[in-house]
Design an enzyme around this catalytic site. Sequence first.
Site, mmCIF file in Angstrom:
data_model
loop_
_atom_site.group_PDB
_atom_site.id
_atom_site.type_symbol
_atom_site.label_atom_id
_atom_site.label_comp_id
_atom_site.label_asym_id
_atom_site.label_seq_id
_atom_site.Cartn_x
_atom_site.Cartn_y
_atom_site.Cartn_z
ATOM 1 N N ALA A 44 -66.365 -21.635 48.616
ATOM 2 C CA ALA A 44 -65.397 -22.620 48.781
ATOM 3 C C ALA A 44 -65.943 -24.091 49.035
ATOM 4 O O ALA A 44 -65.328 -25.189 48.902
ATOM 5 C CB ALA A 44 -64.679 -22.341 50.027
ATOM 6 N N ASN B 267 -68.840 -18.730 56.708
ATOM 7 C CA ASN B 267 -69.707 -18.613 55.694
ATOM 8 C C ASN B 267 -69.952 -19.896 54.892
ATOM 9 O O ASN B 267 -71.039 -20.204 54.395
ATOM 10 C CB ASN B 267 -69.595 -17.420 54.621
ATOM 11 C CG ASN B 267 -69.443 -16.117 55.381
ATOM 12 O OD1 ASN B 267 -70.444 -16.045 55.924
ATOM 13 N ND2 ASN B 267 -68.740 -15.470 54.977
ATOM 14 N N HIS C 170 -61.305 -27.681 54.499
ATOM 15 C CA HIS C 170 -62.612 -27.978 55.051
ATOM 16 C C HIS C 170 -62.817 -29.280 54.712
ATOM 17 O O HIS C 170 -62.631 -29.830 53.478
ATOM 18 C CB HIS C 170 -63.720 -27.228 54.297
ATOM 19 C CG HIS C 170 -63.798 -25.747 54.539
ATOM 20 N ND1 HIS C 170 -63.765 -25.072 55.768
ATOM 21 C CD2 HIS C 170 -63.383 -24.719 53.688
ATOM 22 C CE1 HIS C 170 -63.356 -23.640 55.564
ATOM 23 N NE2 HIS C 170 -63.140 -23.627 54.259
#
Length: 272
Positions: free
Chosen positions: A126, A194, A224
């Site tokens: 991601a 992660n 994020h």
Amino acid sequence: MSSREELGVAVAGLGAIGKALANRLARNEVAGCRLSAVSGRDPGRTADFIASLPRPVPAVPLHELPRHADIVVECAPAAVLPQIVEPVLDAGKKVIVLSVGALLEFPELFRKAGSSDGQILVPTGALLGLDAVTAAAEGRIESVKMVSRKPPIGFKGAPILAERNLDIDGLTEPLLLYSGSARAAARGFPANLNVAVALSLAGIGPDETQLEVWADPGVVRNTHTIEVVSDAALLRMTIENIPSENPKTGRITAQSVMAMLRKMSAPVRVGT
């Protein structure tokens, strides 16, 4: 006609991501790669899944996967990471690790990788801009900070909730679950962060990478926001990922592994 040999790819773990990867590999969606084996916890469900594929592949124990593949993709619970990675490294082969946070809990895997002919690969997942962060690390990075926001359901079962007696059911406003280093966060959120550990490994390390984690009922996507200050560039990135069937992770994670496999067998490779 290309002279490149087809790569056998084994999938360790048949959760949402593992099944998605295995399905796409079995349908020959990555030129130069084929699904060669799988390993799942439940024999019955694993057999049912294999029966749904266009062609059968063997179901084998984790430690036998390297015998059936050139590359093993780890899509399993973090606790079993050594059972997957160690045999692959011992066989001198490559393993793509999705439980990146667990690598910090098992530092012996780094040492084994350094002393073997095998290799641990961490996909971009991601993390938009991972190539830029690794490039910045060739110079001097002054600071790295990431703020992660996920819907509360994405944190269900996270150890830090019990440790700090945090109740996220029925939240009506954002709740700060954690603020500190990426290393400590990986322990508290082994299935969630992660991406933060991957960022730290690409940049200035898990102890210097700073992180905030929010359970936010106002977001519907895993979000994020990253800021990297370096002598080469100031990087600011915001990523909103659509969750997969597993709300703890994003759909783009499986696609990132596909992209990595495609690069490994492609005649032209784009990106670091």
